[in-house]
Scaffold this motif. Structure first.
Motif, PDB file in Angstrom:
ATOM      1  N   SER A   1      51.519  -4.361  52.860  1.00 15.78           N
ATOM      2  CA  SER A   1      50.832  -5.401  51.906  1.00 15.78           C
ATOM      3  C   SER A   1      51.833  -5.643  50.790  1.00 15.78           C
ATOM      4  O   SER A   1      51.672  -6.769  50.154  1.00 15.78           O
ATOM      5  CB  SER A   1      49.469  -4.853  51.384  1.00 15.78           C
ATOM      6  N   VAL A   2      52.824  -4.795  50.308  1.00 16.50           N
ATOM      7  CA  VAL A   2      53.749  -5.143  49.163  1.00 16.50           C
ATOM      8  C   VAL A   2      54.635  -6.000  49.910  1.00 16.50           C
ATOM      9  O   VAL A   2      54.932  -7.097  49.189  1.00 16.50           O
ATOM     10  CB  VAL A   2      54.503  -3.655  49.199  1.00 16.50           C
ATOM     11  N   LYS A   3      55.289  -5.817  51.075  1.00 12.26           N
ATOM     12  CA  LYS A   3      55.917  -7.016  51.683  1.00 12.26           C
ATOM     13  C   LYS A   3      55.232  -8.321  51.680  1.00 12.26           C
ATOM     14  O   LYS A   3      55.993  -9.270  51.380  1.00 12.26           O
ATOM     15  CB  LYS A   3      56.366  -6.518  53.215  1.00 12.26           C
ATOM     16  N   ASP A   4      53.880  -8.246  51.843  1.00  7.25           N
ATOM     17  CA  ASP A   4      53.174  -9.528  51.933  1.00  7.25           C
ATOM     18  C   ASP A   4      53.362 -10.129  50.715  1.00  7.25           C
ATOM     19  O   ASP A   4      53.060 -11.391  50.497  1.00  7.25           O
ATOM     20  CB  ASP A   4      51.715  -9.139  52.373  1.00  7.25           C
ATOM     21  N   LYS A   5      53.382  -9.477  49.350  1.00  8.33           N
ATOM     22  CA  LYS A   5      53.276  -9.867  48.264  1.00  8.33           C
ATOM     23  C   LYS A   5      54.681 -10.780  47.719  1.00  8.33           C
ATOM     24  O   LYS A   5      54.682 -11.613  47.010  1.00  8.33           O
ATOM     25  CB  LYS A   5      52.797  -8.882  47.274  1.00  8.33           C
TER      26      LYS A   5
ATOM     27  N   THR B   1      43.598  -1.804  46.053  1.00  2.00           N
ATOM     28  CA  THR B   1      44.378  -3.282  45.907  1.00  2.00           C
ATOM     29  C   THR B   1      45.097  -3.423  47.174  1.00  2.00           C
ATOM     30  O   THR B   1      45.635  -4.658  47.065  1.00  2.00           O
ATOM     31  CB  THR B   1      45.589  -2.664  44.683  1.00  2.00           C
ATOM     32  N   TYR B   2      45.191  -2.748  48.220  1.00  2.00           N
ATOM     33  CA  TYR B   2      45.795  -2.962  49.420  1.00  2.00           C
ATOM     34  C   TYR B   2      44.740  -3.346  50.388  1.00  2.00           C
ATOM     35  O   TYR B   2      45.287  -3.663  51.463  1.00  2.00           O
ATOM     36  CB  TYR B   2      46.379  -1.819  49.659  1.00  2.00           C
TER      37      TYR B   2
ATOM     38  N   LYS C   1      56.720 -18.181  52.609  1.00  2.00           N
ATOM     39  CA  LYS C   1      56.689 -16.542  53.092  1.00  2.00           C
ATOM     40  C   LYS C   1      57.452 -16.461  54.294  1.00  2.00           C
ATOM     41  O   LYS C   1      57.260 -17.170  55.038  1.00  2.00           O
ATOM     42  CB  LYS C   1      55.179 -16.289  53.125  1.00  2.00           C
TER      43      LYS C   1
ATOM     44  N   HIS D   1      63.211 -11.439  42.824  1.00  8.42           N
ATOM     45  CA  HIS D   1      62.288 -10.785  43.972  1.00  8.42           C
ATOM     46  C   HIS D   1      63.578  -9.832  44.656  1.00  8.42           C
ATOM     47  O   HIS D   1      63.047  -8.736  45.261  1.00  8.42           O
ATOM     48  CB  HIS D   1      61.741 -11.600  44.839  1.00  8.42           C
TER      49      HIS D   1
ATOM     50  N   ASP E   1      57.321 -13.263  47.955  1.00  9.83           N
ATOM     51  CA  ASP E   1      57.428 -14.708  48.398  1.00  9.83           C
ATOM     52  C   ASP E   1      58.458 -15.395  47.510  1.00  9.83           C
ATOM     53  O   ASP E   1      58.939 -14.838  46.558  1.00  9.83           O
ATOM     54  CB  ASP E   1      56.182 -15.473  48.472  1.00  9.83           C
TER      55      ASP E   1
END
Ligand SMILES: Nc1ncnc2c1ncn2[C@@H]1O[C@H](COP(=O)(O)OP(=O)(O)OP(=O)(O)O)[C@@H](O)[C@H]1O
Ligand SMILES: [Mg+2]
Lengths: 226, 326
Positions: B75-79, B284-285, B152, B183, B81
Motif C-alpha cells: 500500500s505504500v508502493k501504491d501511494k 490506514t492500510y 501510476k 518521490h 505516483d
C-alpha cells in the motif's frame, strides 16, 4: 516337523546360549525341555519363531528353512506357532478379551468368529469374569492364563510353552498340563519348557535336558533328572 | 476349567486362506484400534496434539506477519505516483494525446487526467473551513491550478522509465513540471525495505518451519516410543507390519485434524482479541487480518492440513518401523 541341525546361538559380546544343538521333533509329538536357568531353553524358542537369528546351523519347520526366513514372512510362521511366553507378553493397553482376540485379528479372522471363539477359550482358562480387565488388574497366574488362551486361540499346529505353569498353583497347573495333553492328542505338536519336576513326571513323554547350551540327555519317556 | 467346552472349529487358520479376509476386516479394525489407542492414551494424545497446535500457531503467526508486512509495503508502493502538470498553453488535444501515449506503455497501471477546474473544485471543498485559503483564492481571481495527469506505474522500479519519457524534449513542450523527483527517495526506500522484509520473512519462515518440523517429529517419536513393547508383542503373535503400522498412521491423521481445528479456533480467537489494536495500526492500510484469513481460509488450512498430516504420517511411519524389526 521341527528340525534343529547343529544350531549355535551366540549373543554379543561373549555368550554361547546354544552350542551345536541337534534335535528332531516329529509331528504330533509332545516334548519337554528341561534345564537349569540360563541353559538356553528360551533361546531355543526364540529361534523357533525367528525372534532371534541363528549364528550357525540349520532350522527347518514343516519343510520351511527358518534360518533364511525373510522378515516379511515371519508373521506367516508365527501365526502357525502358538507361543506361551515366559514373561506373558500381554498388550497392556488391551483388555483380556482384546488381548486374546488380537491373535485372531492379526490372522484376519472375522468378528463373528472372534465373538464366538474367544468366550469359549476364556471359559477354558477360567477367566470369563475378567474379560474386560486390563493385564495390570490381574494376578500373575491370571495373566499367565491369558497368555495361554492367546496361544491356543488360533489352533496352531505347533504349540510352544515356555514355563506355562510357572505362576500357577497345583490345581491350575494340573489343568493346564491336561489341556496341553488333550491338544496334543488332537494332533498339535507340543514343546514344553519347564522347571517343574512334577509336571515332567506326570506327563511320561519325551524329555530333553539342556545344559549350558548343549543337549546332555534325550529320553523317549523321561523323568526329571536334574 | 471345563475341558469339554474347548470346542474350537477344526479348521486351521493358515495364512494362505486368510489373506483375503484380512482385507475385508482390516479397515474397520484399524479404525477401531486407532480410536482405542487415542482415548486409552488420552493424556499422551493431548500432549502430542498440543505440540502440533503450537507448531501450527507459530507458522500461522508467521503467515500473519508476512501478510501484514507485504500489505503495508504494497500500500505504500501504491501511494507512490507521478503528477505531471501541463503548461497553461498546452492544447487539450496535445494533452489528450500525451495521456493516451502514457496509457499505452506496459509499465503504466493508470494515467488519470484531472482538469484544472475539477482540481479547483476539490481544492475548494477540501479547504472549505479555512477562511484564509478561501480569501487567498478569491484574491487570485483566476484558477491558479494546472491541468494534471496522475501516473501510476505497475512496479516502483518502472518509474525510471516513465520519467525518461517525461523528460524527452517532445514531452517537455507541454509539461511545466513533474513532482517525481520528490518521490525518488521514498521509492528507493520503499523498494529496499520491501526487499529486506521479503528476505527476512523468507529466512524466518524457513527457520520456523524447520523448528516446528523437528519438534513435531520428536513428539511423534516419543509417542511411539511408549508403544515400543506393544509393537514387539504384536509382531511376536504374528501381526504383519502393515497391520501394526496402520492404526498408528490413522492416529497420526486424527492428531493432525484435531490439532488443526484447535489451532484454527485459537488463531481466530487471537485475531478477534488483537483486532482492535491491529486495526488502529493497520487502518490506514485498509487491511484486516481476520479478512485475510477468511479470504484465504481454504488455501491456508488445506495446505496446513496436508503438511501436518504428511509430517505426522512420515514421522510415525519411521518411528514405528524402528520397533518392527523383531
Ligand atoms: N539378548 C541376549 N543378549 C545376551 N545374552 C543373552 C540374551 N538372551 C539370553 N542371553 C544369555 O543366553 C543364555 C541362555 O538364556 P535363555 O534365556 O535361553 O535361558 P533359559 O534356559 O531360558 O533360562 P531360564 O530358565 O532362566 O528362563 C543365558 O546365559 C543368558 O544370559
Ligand atoms: Mg527362559
Amino acid at each position: 516337523m521341527i528340525h534343529f541341525r547343529h544350531v549355535t546361538k551366540f549373543y554379543q559380546p561373549d555368550t554361547y546360549a546354544l552350542k551345536g544343538v541337534s534335535l528332531h521333533i516329529q509331528p504330533g509329538e509332545f516334548i519337554s525341555i528341561i534345564g537349569q536357568s540360563g541353559s538356553g531353553k528360551t533361546t531355543l524358542i526364540k529361534l523357533l519363531i525367528a525372534e532371534e537369528k541363528l549364528t550357525s546351523g540349520g532350522l527347518v519347520i514343516g519343510g520351511w528353512d527358518i534360518s533364511k526366513i525373510h522378515h516379511r514372512e515371519v508373521p506367516i510362521l508365527r501365526r502357525q506357532i502358538g507361543v506361551i511366553f515366559q514373561d506373558y507378553k500381554l498388550l497392556p493397553q488391551k483388555t483380556v478379551f482384546e488381548n486374546i482376540a488380537f491373535a485372531l485379528e492379526a490372522c484376519g479372522a472375522s468378528n463373528n468368529k472372534i465373538g464366538k471363539i474367544v468366550p469359549q477359550i476364556l471359559k477354558v482358562v477360567n477367566l470369563l469374569d475378567k474379560r474386560d480387565k486390563y493385564p495390570r488388574q490381574l494376578s500373575g497366574g491370571e495373566q499367565q492364563r491369558v497368555g495361554i488362551a492367546r496361544a491356543l486361540i488360533h489352533r496352531p499346529k505347533i504349540l510352544v510353552a515356555d514355563e506355562p505353569t510357572g505362576n500357577l498353583d497345583i490345581a491350575n497347573t494340573r489343568e493346564i498340563v491336561e489341556l496341553l495333553r488333550k491338544l496334543n492328542e488332537l494332533g498339535t505338536t507340543v514343546l514344553l519348557v519347564t522347571h517343574e519336576k512334577d509336571v515332567v513326571n506326570m506327563l511320561k513323554k519325551r524329555v530333553v535336558v539342556l545344559d549350558r547350551g548343549q543337549i546332555v540327555s534325550d529320553q523317549p519317556v523321561g523323568r526329571y533328572v536334574l | 476349567m471345563a475341558l469339554q467346552l474347548y470346542n474350537l472349529p477344526t479348521t486351521h487358520y493358515n495364512l494362505q486362506s486368510t489373506t483375503y479376509s484380512f482385507m475385508n476386516h482390516s479397515f474397520l479394525r484399524v479404525l477401531k484400534f486407532a480410536f482405542q489407542d487415542f482415548y486409552r492414551n488420552f493424556w499422551l494424545s493431548l500432549a502430542t496434539i498440543t505440540v502440533l497446535v503450537l507448531a501450527l500457531l507459530s507458522v500461522n503467526i508467521l503467515i500473519s506477519l508476512n501478510a501484514i508486512s507485504s500489505n503495508i509495503v504494497a500500500s505504500v508502493k501504491d501511494k507512490v505516483d507521478v503528477s505531471v502538470f501541463f503548461k497553461k498553453e498546452a492544447s487539450a488535444a496535445a494533452i489528450n494525446n500525451f495521456q493516451e501515449k502514457m496509457k499505452l506503455m506496459p509499465e503504466v497501471k493508470a494515467a488519470i487526467f484531472i482538469a484544472k477546474d475539477q482540481a479547483l473544485d476539490s481544492f475548494k471543498l477540501k479547504h472549505e473551513d479555512d477562511p484564509a485559503i478561501m480569501e487567498a483564492l478569491k484574491e487570485v481571481g483566476a484558477n491558479p491550478l494546472l491541468d494534471t495527469l496522475v501516473i501510476k506505474a505497475r512496479n516502483t522500479e518502472d518509474y525510471a522509465k516513465i520519467l525518461a519519457i517525461l523528460s524527452l524534449e517532445e514531452s517537455q513542450k507541454i509539461i511545466k513540471y513533474q513532482n517525481y523527483t520528490d518521490h525518488q527517495k521514498i521509492i528507493d526506500n520503499v523498494n529496499s525495505i520491501s526487499n529486506r522484509v521479503e528476505k527476512v520473512s523468507l529466512i524466518l519462515t524457513a527457520v520456523f518451519s524447520l523448528i516446528a518440523l523437528l519438534i513435531v517429529f520428536n513428539a511423534v517419536r516419543v509417542m511411539i516410543y511408549t508403544h515400543r513393547e506393544e509393537i514387539a508383542v504384536m509382531r511376536l503373535v504374528g501381526a504383519s507390519n502393515s497391520f501394526i503400522r496402520a492404526p498408528f498412521l490413522v492416529e497420526a491423521c486424527l492428531y493432525s485434524v484435531f490439532a488443526l481445528i484447535l489451532a484454527t479456533a485459537i488463531l481466530y480467537g487471537l485475531t478477534i482479541m488483537a483486532g482492535p489494536y491491529l486495526n488502529s495500526f493497520l487502518e490506514t492500510y485498509n487491511f484486516s487480518l481476520a479478512n485475510y484469513f477468511n479470504q484465504n481460509f481454504v488455501k491456508i488450512f488445506l495446505s496446513e492440513l496436508a503438511a501436518v498430516a504428511l509430517l505426522n504420517i512420515v514421522s510415525s511411519g519411521i518411528a514405528v518401523g524402528k520397533y518392527l524389526k523383531v
